[in-house]
Design an enzyme around this catalytic site. Sequence first.
Site, PDB file in Angstrom:
ATOM      1  N   CYS A   1      66.560  71.625  68.708  1.00  0.00           N
ATOM      2  CA  CYS A   1      67.097  72.084  69.990  1.00  0.00           C
ATOM      3  C   CYS A   1      67.104  73.602  69.943  1.00  0.00           C
ATOM      4  O   CYS A   1      67.716  74.196  69.049  1.00  0.00           O
ATOM      5  CB  CYS A   1      68.511  71.545  70.189  1.00  0.00           C
ATOM      6  SG  CYS A   1      69.403  72.246  71.605  1.00  0.00           S
TER       7      CYS A   1
ATOM      8  N   CYS B   1      62.287  75.326  74.707  1.00  0.00           N
ATOM      9  CA  CYS B   1      63.226  74.205  74.788  1.00  0.00           C
ATOM     10  C   CYS B   1      62.422  72.986  74.382  1.00  0.00           C
ATOM     11  O   CYS B   1      61.307  72.786  74.886  1.00  0.00           O
ATOM     12  CB  CYS B   1      63.784  74.053  76.204  1.00  0.00           C
ATOM     13  SG  CYS B   1      64.768  72.540  76.431  1.00  0.00           S
TER      14      CYS B   1
END
EC number: 5.1.1.3
Length: 255
Positions: free
Chosen positions: A70, A181
Amino acid sequence: MKIGVFDSGVGGFSVLKSLLKAQLFDEIIYYGDSARVPYGTKDPTTIKQFGLEALDFFKPHQIKLLIVACNTASALALEEMQKHSKIPIVGVIEPSILAIKQQVKEKNAPILVLGTKATIQSNAYDNALKQQGYLNVSHLATSLFVPLIEESILEGELLETCMRYYFTPLKILPEVIILGCTHFPLIAQKIEGYFMEHFALSTPPLLIHSGDAIVEYLQQKYALKKNAHAFPKVEFHASGDVIWLEKQAKEWLKL
């Protein structure tokens, strides 16, 4: 070796897919904090706390390495997690920067960083790129992509509208786009297609995403051999609906 992969939801599937293909490990524990996704709209203190709670989740699983799949958690919680861990913890930003160094030799090449609001505001990518001498870096918070991807909206009018909203105002056309992302590689082809169609590019921009980058990074840092193991065993866990998470994994990863 048993390892852990941690993400806010399904975005880490893009990293998991690359890990499965490479077969660097024999067992992978995937934890998606799906009850609290998205991370990108949360404040830094909250994100750090989520990271430490993820560490607590992995303790009984006796993993040897943890991958924070992440970007937001890598930007804001990685250092704090490393302080509280006895095992190595690897984020996704450093591998992406190394991939840029290997693939982009022109220091003035226009680079666009896409990420969540929290990742962009952290300046993690901007600072790391500037340290490597890249001078033409811009960034764009594209947080709305995350809930669309979590809802499996990977194409269609809604995604097109979202891309038009974000990309139409761009004044400098990027030669390199960092998908900052881990959700974004799931719509990478749509992003590339949008730039090709709407900006009349002769060649597509180079897309950098952390899934492929982290495999190369792990091979180099830990002397791991690609395809050294049989297809890894994968175990899914979630703070939310784990059955839903497993269903998404079967659809996207073809498990």
